[in-house]
Design a protein around this motif. Sequence first.
Motif, PDB file in Angstrom:
ATOM      1  N   ARG A   1      45.958  -3.463   8.929  1.00  0.00           N
ATOM      2  CA  ARG A   1      45.455  -1.550  10.122  1.00  0.00           C
ATOM      3  C   ARG A   1      45.081  -2.040  11.318  1.00  0.00           C
ATOM      4  N   GLY A   2      44.627  -3.887  11.288  1.00  0.00           N
ATOM      5  CA  GLY A   2      44.280  -3.983  12.360  1.00  0.00           C
ATOM      6  C   GLY A   2      42.679  -3.647  12.742  1.00  0.00           C
ATOM      7  N   GLU A   3      41.793  -2.992  12.230  1.00  0.00           N
ATOM      8  CA  GLU A   3      40.140  -2.862  12.013  1.00  0.00           C
ATOM      9  C   GLU A   3      39.166  -3.671  12.479  1.00  0.00           C
ATOM     10  N   ALA A   4      39.859  -5.147  11.672  1.00  0.00           N
ATOM     11  CA  ALA A   4      39.343  -6.790  11.421  1.00  0.00           C
ATOM     12  C   ALA A   4      40.619  -7.687  11.572  1.00  0.00           C
ATOM     13  N   SER A   5      40.116  -9.038  12.180  1.00  0.00           N
ATOM     14  CA  SER A   5      40.893  -9.994  12.305  1.00  0.00           C
ATOM     15  C   SER A   5      40.684 -10.312  10.969  1.00  0.00           C
ATOM     16  N   LEU A   6      40.930 -11.450  10.545  1.00  0.00           N
ATOM     17  CA  LEU A   6      40.579 -12.662   9.880  1.00  0.00           C
ATOM     18  C   LEU A   6      39.596 -13.526   9.875  1.00  0.00           C
ATOM     19  N   GLU A   7      39.310 -14.001  11.413  1.00  0.00           N
ATOM     20  CA  GLU A   7      37.594 -14.260  11.867  1.00  0.00           C
ATOM     21  C   GLU A   7      36.694 -13.664  11.613  1.00  0.00           C
ATOM     22  N   ASP A   8      37.141 -12.435  11.232  1.00  0.00           N
ATOM     23  CA  ASP A   8      35.574 -11.128  10.951  1.00  0.00           C
ATOM     24  C   ASP A   8      35.848 -11.115   9.454  1.00  0.00           C
ATOM     25  N   LEU A   9      36.523 -11.792   8.733  1.00  0.00           N
ATOM     26  CA  LEU A   9      37.047 -11.655   7.126  1.00  0.00           C
ATOM     27  C   LEU A   9      36.335 -13.076   6.436  1.00  0.00           C
ATOM     28  N   VAL A  10      36.302 -13.791   7.446  1.00  0.00           N
ATOM     29  CA  VAL A  10      36.165 -15.286   7.094  1.00  0.00           C
ATOM     30  C   VAL A  10      34.470 -14.760   7.441  1.00  0.00           C
ATOM     31  N   ALA A  11      34.167 -14.398   8.443  1.00  0.00           N
ATOM     32  CA  ALA A  11      32.812 -14.289   8.648  1.00  0.00           C
ATOM     33  C   ALA A  11      31.604 -13.184   7.555  1.00  0.00           C
ATOM     34  N   VAL A  12      32.465 -11.902   6.948  1.00  0.00           N
ATOM     35  CA  VAL A  12      32.079 -11.469   6.034  1.00  0.00           C
ATOM     36  C   VAL A  12      32.156 -12.224   5.146  1.00  0.00           C
ATOM     37  N   HIS A  13      32.787 -12.504   4.593  1.00  0.00           N
ATOM     38  CA  HIS A  13      33.199 -13.681   2.900  1.00  0.00           C
ATOM     39  C   HIS A  13      31.371 -14.795   3.250  1.00  0.00           C
ATOM     40  N   ARG A  14      31.543 -15.618   4.677  1.00  0.00           N
ATOM     41  CA  ARG A  14      30.690 -16.159   4.783  1.00  0.00           C
ATOM     42  C   ARG A  14      28.953 -15.805   4.255  1.00  0.00           C
ATOM     43  N   LYS A  15      28.997 -14.242   4.502  1.00  0.00           N
ATOM     44  CA  LYS A  15      27.786 -13.949   4.585  1.00  0.00           C
ATOM     45  C   LYS A  15      27.478 -13.520   2.919  1.00  0.00           C
ATOM     46  N   MET A  16      28.442 -12.928   2.679  1.00  0.00           N
ATOM     47  CA  MET A  16      28.472 -12.944   0.650  1.00  0.00           C
ATOM     48  C   MET A  16      27.668 -14.554   0.398  1.00  0.00           C
ATOM     49  N   GLU A  17      28.543 -15.637   0.665  1.00  0.00           N
ATOM     50  CA  GLU A  17      28.247 -16.810   0.150  1.00  0.00           C
ATOM     51  C   GLU A  17      27.016 -17.246   0.153  1.00  0.00           C
ATOM     52  N   ALA A  18      26.897 -17.291   1.322  1.00  0.00           N
ATOM     53  CA  ALA A  18      25.203 -17.423   1.593  1.00  0.00           C
ATOM     54  C   ALA A  18      23.996 -17.044   0.579  1.00  0.00           C
ATOM     55  N   GLU A  19      24.621 -15.700   0.893  1.00  0.00           N
ATOM     56  CA  GLU A  19      23.361 -14.769   0.216  1.00  0.00           C
ATOM     57  C   GLU A  19      23.194 -14.803  -1.794  1.00  0.00           C
ATOM     58  N   LEU A  20      24.452 -15.011  -2.054  1.00  0.00           N
ATOM     59  CA  LEU A  20      24.518 -15.154  -3.471  1.00  0.00           C
ATOM     60  C   LEU A  20      24.383 -16.949  -3.460  1.00  0.00           C
ATOM     61  N   GLY A  21      23.720 -17.561  -2.726  1.00  0.00           N
ATOM     62  CA  GLY A  21      23.742 -19.153  -3.158  1.00  0.00           C
ATOM     63  C   GLY A  21      22.238 -18.679  -2.691  1.00  0.00           C
ATOM     64  N   ARG A  22      21.839 -18.253  -2.317  1.00  0.00           N
ATOM     65  CA  ARG A  22      20.227 -17.852  -1.745  1.00  0.00           C
ATOM     66  C   ARG A  22      19.884 -17.330  -3.211  1.00  0.00           C
ATOM     67  N   ALA A  23      20.322 -16.947  -4.032  1.00  0.00           N
ATOM     68  CA  ALA A  23      19.719 -16.377  -4.849  1.00  0.00           C
ATOM     69  C   ALA A  23      20.902 -17.515  -6.330  1.00  0.00           C
ATOM     70  N   GLY A  24      21.187 -18.828  -6.115  1.00  0.00           N
ATOM     71  CA  GLY A  24      21.427 -19.695  -6.979  1.00  0.00           C
ATOM     72  C   GLY A  24      22.501 -19.484  -8.080  1.00  0.00           C
ATOM     73  N   ALA A  25      23.346 -18.684  -7.214  1.00  0.00           N
ATOM     74  CA  ALA A  25      25.038 -17.875  -7.438  1.00  0.00           C
ATOM     75  C   ALA A  25      25.976 -18.654  -6.869  1.00  0.00           C
TER      76      ALA A  25
END
Length: 422
Positions: A302-326
């Motif tokens: 849809r052109g509402e986000a770039s692949l780089e934006d999606l990578v950044a979202v996923h990095r936040k997801m992995e970082a927050e899960l990692g802080r909780a030991g997952a």
Amino acid sequence: MNPLKTVLMAGGKGTRIASVAPGVPKPMIRLCGKPILEHQLDCLKRNGLTDIIIVTGHLGQAIQEYFGDGIGFGCNISYYAETEPLGTAGALYRFRDALTDDFLLIHGDIIFDLDFSRFAAFHRERGAQATLAAHPNSHPYDSALLITDAECRVTGWLSKEEPRKWYKNQVNAGLHILSKRLLALSDSGGRLDLDRDVLKPNIARGGIYAYSTPEYIKDMGTPERYAEVATDIASGAVAARNLSRKQKAVFLDRDGTINKPNGFIRTPNEFELLDGAADALRAINQAGYLAIVATNQPVIARGEASLEDLVAVHRKMEAELGRAGAYLDDIFFCPHHPDKGFAGERPEYKLACECRKPKPGLLLQAAEKYNIDLSQSYMVGDEPTDAQAGIAAGCKAAFGSLAEFVEYGRQHLFCGSAANYV
């Protein structure tokens, strides 16, 4: 796979774990009746990697007396005894001529069980100067992390002392395939640290890659981790994660399953974990299932986000899960959308594909990559399309929240029950 020479770095003093076995060199500390080095040799031998050089240092004579020439262990072992500490790479230059063009370098304080044929094929297909085994773990916030591009090429390296905010949970695991070409690029005098003096200075040349794997690799250098590894060996968890064996997985939708539904998420600031999601995912990790996200992300088409934006979202997801030991073992996403007519849409992604759920393409891709037995796996999501994709792939479908699935799992699935949850 043409056999590689293997170098085992077994010269460490093991001060953090000395209380477990005082007066014993760290690689000779026994786990489930065998020295750590013997567990390593067993795995290497199963992979046809029997030509070994062991680099010894502190109390090294005990290692040589135990293993001898290796014949009794099904290997051919030679030794290089450091008379002065040479770091994690300095000794390589002293016996460089004895190495194969590509060789394995493994730290002597880790327990692992890998399909090395996959590891070596990855290295050779890329013509890499170095390939580093990497994996997610439950404590990425205090681990060295590898930053990679879409081709798995290492572009950066965060030591555990460096500040980080959002990051891919991709930890340097201590197993390497190195090319002798790489050694020629570094100073060969005296003590050298593999990471600081050899690998990091050559990242910009573009020949260093990360091989991410969910297989078992764990440093046992502290009493706490020693106890964890001993439990995992005894339970069969170490052997079970080798990718030559069929794996079982829990596939997870993302939006509404891991994070709060917030419309189309375009930036990391819009991403927020659901309460209980990290605890539930940690239970999946501990139960021996691969945890793999399979998500439709039409914001790209849809052109509402770039692949780089999606990578950044996923990095936040992995970082927050990692802080909780997952942690997640991998993320698969579909960037496509079949409908046209959106302002700013990207035509190259406007198509009817095989990866957009309810089609099973993402799950099939993951199954091929990780040798997953889909019939023993689950698809968890909050939309009918998630369940439909799981069933189409041959999985059991769990329609509901991640926390609900895990609560069921604690009662039935993770205890060995084969009952369905649909």
